[in-house]
Write an enzyme that holds these catalytic residues in place. Structure first.
Site, mmCIF file in Angstrom:
data_model
loop_
_atom_site.group_PDB
_atom_site.id
_atom_site.type_symbol
_atom_site.label_atom_id
_atom_site.label_comp_id
_atom_site.label_asym_id
_atom_site.label_seq_id
_atom_site.Cartn_x
_atom_site.Cartn_y
_atom_site.Cartn_z
ATOM 1 N N MET A 175 -0.912 -6.293 7.465
ATOM 2 C CA MET A 175 -1.982 -7.209 7.051
ATOM 3 C C MET A 175 -1.577 -7.979 5.792
ATOM 4 S SD MET A 175 -5.229 -4.637 7.338
ATOM 5 C CE MET A 175 -5.274 -3.342 8.597
ATOM 6 N N SER A 176 -0.291 -8.190 5.609
ATOM 7 C CA SER A 176 0.141 -8.933 4.403
ATOM 8 C C SER A 176 1.448 -9.656 4.697
ATOM 9 C CB SER A 176 0.342 -7.937 3.251
ATOM 10 O OG SER A 176 1.475 -7.111 3.534
ATOM 11 N N SER A 223 0.826 -1.211 0.000
ATOM 12 C CA SER A 223 0.000 0.000 0.000
ATOM 13 C C SER A 223 0.856 1.255 0.000
ATOM 14 C CB SER A 223 -0.899 0.035 1.243
ATOM 15 O OG SER A 223 -1.934 -0.872 1.106
ATOM 16 N N HIS A 235 -5.007 -9.283 -0.506
ATOM 17 C CA HIS A 235 -4.878 -9.458 0.938
ATOM 18 C C HIS A 235 -5.821 -10.537 1.433
ATOM 19 C CE1 HIS A 235 -3.383 -5.353 0.215
ATOM 20 N NE2 HIS A 235 -2.556 -5.631 1.189
ATOM 21 N N HIS A 246 -3.387 0.044 -4.567
ATOM 22 C CA HIS A 246 -2.670 -1.108 -5.111
ATOM 23 C C HIS A 246 -2.903 -1.105 -6.622
ATOM 24 C CE1 HIS A 246 -1.426 -3.430 -1.478
ATOM 25 N NE2 HIS A 246 -2.138 -2.446 -0.963
ATOM 26 N N HIS A 272 -6.688 4.685 6.238
ATOM 27 C CA HIS A 272 -5.917 4.200 5.097
ATOM 28 C C HIS A 272 -5.307 5.343 4.290
ATOM 29 C CE1 HIS A 272 -4.551 1.326 2.173
ATOM 30 N NE2 HIS A 272 -5.332 1.794 1.206
ATOM 31 N N ASN A 277 2.385 4.807 9.833
ATOM 32 C CA ASN A 277 1.661 5.399 10.972
ATOM 33 C C ASN A 277 2.205 4.755 12.249
ATOM 34 O OD1 ASN A 277 0.018 3.062 9.648
ATOM 35 N ND2 ASN A 277 -0.455 2.984 11.845
ATOM 36 N N TYR A 289 -7.697 -10.464 3.873
ATOM 37 C CA TYR A 289 -8.991 -9.931 4.324
ATOM 38 C C TYR A 289 -9.994 -9.782 3.167
ATOM 39 C CZ TYR A 289 -6.914 -5.406 2.908
ATOM 40 O OH TYR A 289 -6.291 -4.385 2.240
ATOM 41 N N GLU A 290 -9.519 -9.951 1.924
ATOM 42 C CA GLU A 290 -10.471 -9.843 0.800
ATOM 43 C C GLU A 290 -11.336 -11.094 0.686
ATOM 44 O OE1 GLU A 290 -8.770 -8.147 -2.899
ATOM 45 O OE2 GLU A 290 -6.994 -7.695 -1.705
ATOM 46 N N ALA A 328 3.163 -1.538 3.871
ATOM 47 C CA ALA A 328 2.933 -0.408 4.781
ATOM 48 C C ALA A 328 2.604 -1.021 6.126
ATOM 49 C CB ALA A 328 1.755 0.432 4.298
#
Ligand SMILES: O=P(O)(O)O[C@@H]1C[C@H](O)[C@@H](CO)O1
Ligand SMILES: Nc1nc2[nH]cnc2c(=O)[nH]1
Length: 259
Positions: free
Chosen positions: A198-199, A27, A81, A59, A234, A222, A83-84, A111
């Protein structure tokens, strides 16, 4: 669709029978793609067997083939990802395809939230190891893959030759797509995490299982939840990626050159 079908489609579209290194951009990393090198062929994920267009904003959704020095490089702008909800095999199709395309090393970028005191937004951190908190594996069956030195010390040493200021950290890979609670960040810090994302973790395991050398680089976009008292979003992640793109692209280009 198998990774072999995708790899042969890439060879056909690019005219390159075997690529040497693959880079996966996370990201906000998309602007770094132009800095890494001049694109020779660009293929939308949707035109490649087994790939889907990434669901996350920021992306790109394309694969670029380019030459850096004597190396044929695949740059994947974006990823799927977990989460998709498309399953683990979809998440790791990118690195499996890269392996089938012949690459010896894969550079995974992402990220991430920074947990360690002193980390600053915009700071790149070498991934030294990971905590796979997805409760999943890309490997099925009694294939007991070793994960020691999963994040190649060889490539981390080269990265530090390029930029001696680079720090290292342990990356905790969660499912998401929600960000963490402050209590979860305190838990992750207790577990030894320095970064949270998350990846990356499933891709790294799949790459190791395919015999491909793995390098991981997080951009702290962040400070993790609860560290500033501010909410997370995001857009903040993408903005930090844009701001660091030139520096990150140059680092990756030089790493590919020396790898
Ligand atoms: O692909 P990465 O891990 O860089 O994406 C991160 C994790 C989420 O997809 C998103 C959250 O802002 O950025
Ligand atoms: N899980 C998680 N992923 C991120 N990606 C960018 N920042 C974050 C974060 O704070 N938490």
């Amino acid at each position: 669709m198998s990774e072999h079908e995708a790899a042969s489609a890439i060879a056909k579209r690019t005219g390159v029978d075997a690529h040497d290194i693959a880079v996966v951009l996370g990201s906000g990393w998309r602007p770094a793609a132009d800095v890494i090198g001049e694109c020779e062929t660009e293929i939308p994920f949707a035109e490649l067997p087994g790939f889907t267009t990434p669901g996350a904003v920021g992306h790109g959704g394309t694969i670029r083939s380019l030459k850096i020095g004597d190396k044929n490089v695949l740059v994947m702008l974006g990823r799927t990802h977990f989460y998709e909800g498309k399953g683990v095999d979809q998440v790791v199709h990118n690195v499996r395809t890269a392996a089938a395309a012949g690459v010896r090393s894969v550079l995974l970028t992402n990220a991430a939230g920074g947990l360690r005191e002193g980390f600053q937004v915009g700071q790149p951190v070498l991934i030294s190891d990971h905590l796979n908190l997805t409760a999943r594996s890309p490997i099925v069956g009694a294939n007991f893959v070793d994960l020691t030195d999963l994040y190649s010390k060889r490539l981390r040493d080269i990265a530090r030759e390029i930029d001696p200021s680079l720090e290292e950290g342990v990356y905790a890979g969660l499912v998401g797509p929600h960000f963490e609670t402050p209590a979860e960040i305190r838990m992750l810090r207790t577990l030894g995490a320095d970064l949270v994302g998350m990846s990356t973790v499933l891709e790294a395991i799949a790459a190791r299982a395919a015999g491909v050398e793995v390098f991981g680089l997080s951009l702290v976009t962040n400070l993790a939840a609860g560290m500033t008292g501010e909410p997370l979003n995001h857009e903040e992640v993408l903005e930090a990626g844009r701001a660091a793109a030139t520096k990150m692209g140059s680092l990756l280009r030089e790493l590919v050159t020396r790898a």
